[in-house]
Design a protein around this motif. Structure first.
Motif, PDB file in Angstrom:
ATOM      1  N   LEU A 152       0.866  -1.169   0.000  1.00  6.28           N
ATOM      2  CA  LEU A 152       0.000   0.000   0.000  1.00  6.28           C
ATOM      3  C   LEU A 152       0.908   1.226   0.000  1.00  6.28           C
ATOM      4  N   GLN A 153       1.005   1.865  -1.145  1.00  6.20           N
ATOM      5  CA  GLN A 153       1.774   3.108  -1.259  1.00  6.20           C
ATOM      6  C   GLN A 153       0.881   4.252  -0.846  1.00  6.20           C
ATOM      7  N   MET A 154       1.320   5.008   0.133  1.00  7.81           N
ATOM      8  CA  MET A 154       0.518   6.099   0.685  1.00  7.81           C
ATOM      9  C   MET A 154       1.274   7.406   0.472  1.00  7.81           C
ATOM     10  N   ASN A 155       0.720   8.267  -0.353  1.00  3.25           N
ATOM     11  CA  ASN A 155       1.319   9.575  -0.639  1.00  3.25           C
ATOM     12  C   ASN A 155       0.417  10.684  -0.118  1.00  3.25           C
ATOM     13  N   SER A 156       0.980  11.869  -0.058  1.00  2.00           N
ATOM     14  CA  SER A 156       0.222  13.052   0.386  1.00  2.00           C
ATOM     15  C   SER A 156      -0.523  12.759   1.678  1.00  2.00           C
ATOM     16  N   LEU A 157       0.185  12.207   2.622  1.00  2.00           N
ATOM     17  CA  LEU A 157      -0.446  11.780   3.872  1.00  2.00           C
ATOM     18  C   LEU A 157      -1.022  12.964   4.639  1.00  2.00           C
ATOM     19  N   LYS A 158      -2.119  12.675   5.323  1.00  7.16           N
ATOM     20  CA  LYS A 158      -2.818  13.667   6.126  1.00  7.16           C
ATOM     21  C   LYS A 158      -2.896  13.174   7.568  1.00  7.16           C
ATOM     22  N   PRO A 159      -3.039  14.073   8.521  1.00  2.60           N
ATOM     23  CA  PRO A 159      -3.161  13.632   9.919  1.00  2.60           C
ATOM     24  C   PRO A 159      -4.310  12.637  10.121  1.00  2.60           C
ATOM     25  N   GLU A 160      -5.363  12.788   9.358  1.00  3.33           N
ATOM     26  CA  GLU A 160      -6.494  11.869   9.509  1.00  3.33           C
ATOM     27  C   GLU A 160      -6.206  10.471   8.983  1.00  3.33           C
ATOM     28  N   ASP A 161      -5.066  10.272   8.364  1.00  2.00           N
ATOM     29  CA  ASP A 161      -4.655   8.924   7.956  1.00  2.00           C
ATOM     30  C   ASP A 161      -4.033   8.153   9.120  1.00  2.00           C
ATOM     31  N   THR A 162      -3.819   8.836  10.230  1.00  2.00           N
ATOM     32  CA  THR A 162      -3.240   8.176  11.397  1.00  2.00           C
ATOM     33  C   THR A 162      -4.143   7.045  11.880  1.00  2.00           C
ATOM     34  N   ALA A 163      -3.588   5.854  11.988  1.00  2.00           N
ATOM     35  CA  ALA A 163      -4.348   4.674  12.407  1.00  2.00           C
ATOM     36  C   ALA A 163      -3.423   3.469  12.417  1.00  2.00           C
ATOM     37  N   VAL A 164      -3.922   2.379  12.970  1.00  2.00           N
ATOM     38  CA  VAL A 164      -3.286   1.084  12.762  1.00  2.00           C
ATOM     39  C   VAL A 164      -3.850   0.496  11.472  1.00  2.00           C
ATOM     40  N   TYR A 165      -2.963   0.073  10.592  1.00  2.00           N
ATOM     41  CA  TYR A 165      -3.360  -0.480   9.301  1.00  2.00           C
ATOM     42  C   TYR A 165      -3.185  -1.991   9.316  1.00  2.00           C
ATOM     43  N   TYR A 166      -4.211  -2.677   8.831  1.00  2.00           N
ATOM     44  CA  TYR A 166      -4.217  -4.135   8.796  1.00  2.00           C
ATOM     45  C   TYR A 166      -4.386  -4.605   7.346  1.00  2.00           C
ATOM     46  N   CYS A 167      -3.705  -5.668   7.002  1.00  2.00           N
ATOM     47  CA  CYS A 167      -4.000  -6.325   5.733  1.00  2.00           C
ATOM     48  C   CYS A 167      -4.748  -7.617   6.007  1.00  2.00           C
ATOM     49  N   ALA A 168      -5.549  -8.013   5.038  1.00  2.00           N
ATOM     50  CA  ALA A 168      -6.350  -9.219   5.165  1.00  2.00           C
ATOM     51  C   ALA A 168      -6.425  -9.907   3.820  1.00  2.00           C
ATOM     52  N   ALA A 169      -6.525 -11.221   3.844  1.00  2.00           N
ATOM     53  CA  ALA A 169      -6.573 -12.009   2.614  1.00  2.00           C
ATOM     54  C   ALA A 169      -7.852 -12.828   2.567  1.00  2.00           C
ATOM     55  N   ARG A 170      -8.436 -12.885   1.381  1.00  2.00           N
ATOM     56  CA  ARG A 170      -9.716 -13.567   1.180  1.00  2.00           C
ATOM     57  C   ARG A 170      -9.551 -14.562   0.042  1.00  2.00           C
ATOM     58  N   SER A 171      -9.852 -15.837   0.306  1.00  2.00           N
ATOM     59  CA  SER A 171      -9.588 -16.866  -0.696  1.00  2.00           C
ATOM     60  C   SER A 171     -10.518 -16.761  -1.902  1.00  2.00           C
ATOM     61  N   VAL A 172     -11.737 -16.270  -1.697  1.00  2.00           N
ATOM     62  CA  VAL A 172     -12.617 -15.988  -2.835  1.00  2.00           C
ATOM     63  C   VAL A 172     -12.191 -14.641  -3.395  1.00  2.00           C
ATOM     64  N   GLY A 173     -11.873 -14.580  -4.668  1.00  2.00           N
ATOM     65  CA  GLY A 173     -11.079 -13.476  -5.187  1.00  2.00           C
ATOM     66  C   GLY A 173     -11.758 -12.144  -5.423  1.00  2.00           C
ATOM     67  N   ALA A 174     -13.057 -12.020  -5.160  1.00  2.00           N
ATOM     68  CA  ALA A 174     -13.726 -10.751  -5.434  1.00  2.00           C
ATOM     69  C   ALA A 174     -13.378  -9.718  -4.374  1.00  2.00           C
ATOM     70  N   VAL A 175     -13.461  -8.465  -4.758  1.00  2.00           N
ATOM     71  CA  VAL A 175     -13.226  -7.374  -3.820  1.00  2.00           C
ATOM     72  C   VAL A 175     -14.386  -7.287  -2.838  1.00  2.00           C
ATOM     73  N   VAL A 176     -14.067  -7.240  -1.570  1.00  2.00           N
ATOM     74  CA  VAL A 176     -15.062  -7.094  -0.515  1.00  2.00           C
ATOM     75  C   VAL A 176     -14.564  -6.019   0.440  1.00  2.00           C
ATOM     76  N   THR A 177     -15.428  -5.086   0.779  1.00  2.00           N
ATOM     77  CA  THR A 177     -14.988  -3.954   1.593  1.00  2.00           C
ATOM     78  C   THR A 177     -15.427  -4.060   3.046  1.00  2.00           C
ATOM     79  N   THR A 178     -16.028  -5.180   3.410  1.00  2.00           N
ATOM     80  CA  THR A 178     -16.318  -5.427   4.820  1.00  2.00           C
ATOM     81  C   THR A 178     -15.365  -6.487   5.329  1.00  2.00           C
ATOM     82  N   THR A 179     -15.265  -6.576   6.637  1.00  2.00           N
ATOM     83  CA  THR A 179     -14.301  -7.511   7.217  1.00  2.00           C
ATOM     84  C   THR A 179     -14.742  -8.963   7.093  1.00  2.00           C
TER      85      THR A 179
END
Length: 121
Positions: free
Chosen positions: A78-105
């Motif tokens: 994850l390349q993060m440019n032009s960072l803002k203070p509101e980007d402050t957080a813990v970032y997690y990656c997750a992998a899903r065996s079914v290959g479609a994009v899903v935006t919920t956990t």
């Protein structure tokens, strides 16, 4: 042992850049959909489908963040440019065996432990 390990977090000034890595072990990432989430609420930041044909970016990061994968290294970035203070957080990656994009956990099979990103002047 199946594992996802994030790295690359740290501190940056507003307008700066960081590149997060998510390295997989115990399985091959290339057919998995990958998502980057942040914060206690696990907000979906960026996702990529198993085929790499589809990507998702939260409105708050569009044009600033880029998700990509290197199958040879079994790693997603994850390349993060032009960072803002509101980007402050813990970032997690997750992998899903079914290959479609899903935006919920839900539906993600494996999660990393998280890496802290702090943006401040």
């Amino acid at each position: 042992q199946v594992q996802l390990v994030e790295s690359g977090g740290g501190s940056a000034q507003p307008g700066g850049s960081l590149k997060l890595s998510c390295a997989a072990s115990g399985f091959t990432l290339d057919s998995y959909a990958i998502g980057w989430f942040r914060g206690n609420e696990r907000e979906a930041v960026a996702c990529i489908s198993g085929s790499d044909r589809s990507t998702y970016y939260a409105d708050s990061v569009k044009g600033r963040f880029t998700i990509s994968r290197d199958n040879a290294r079994n790693t997603v970035y994850l390349q993060m440019n032009s960072l803002k203070p509101e980007d402050t957080a813990v970032y997690y990656c997750a992998a899903r065996s079914v290959g479609a994009v899903v935006t919920t956990t839900r539906g993600y099979d494996y999660w990393g432990q998280g890496t802290q990103v702090t943006v401040s002047s």
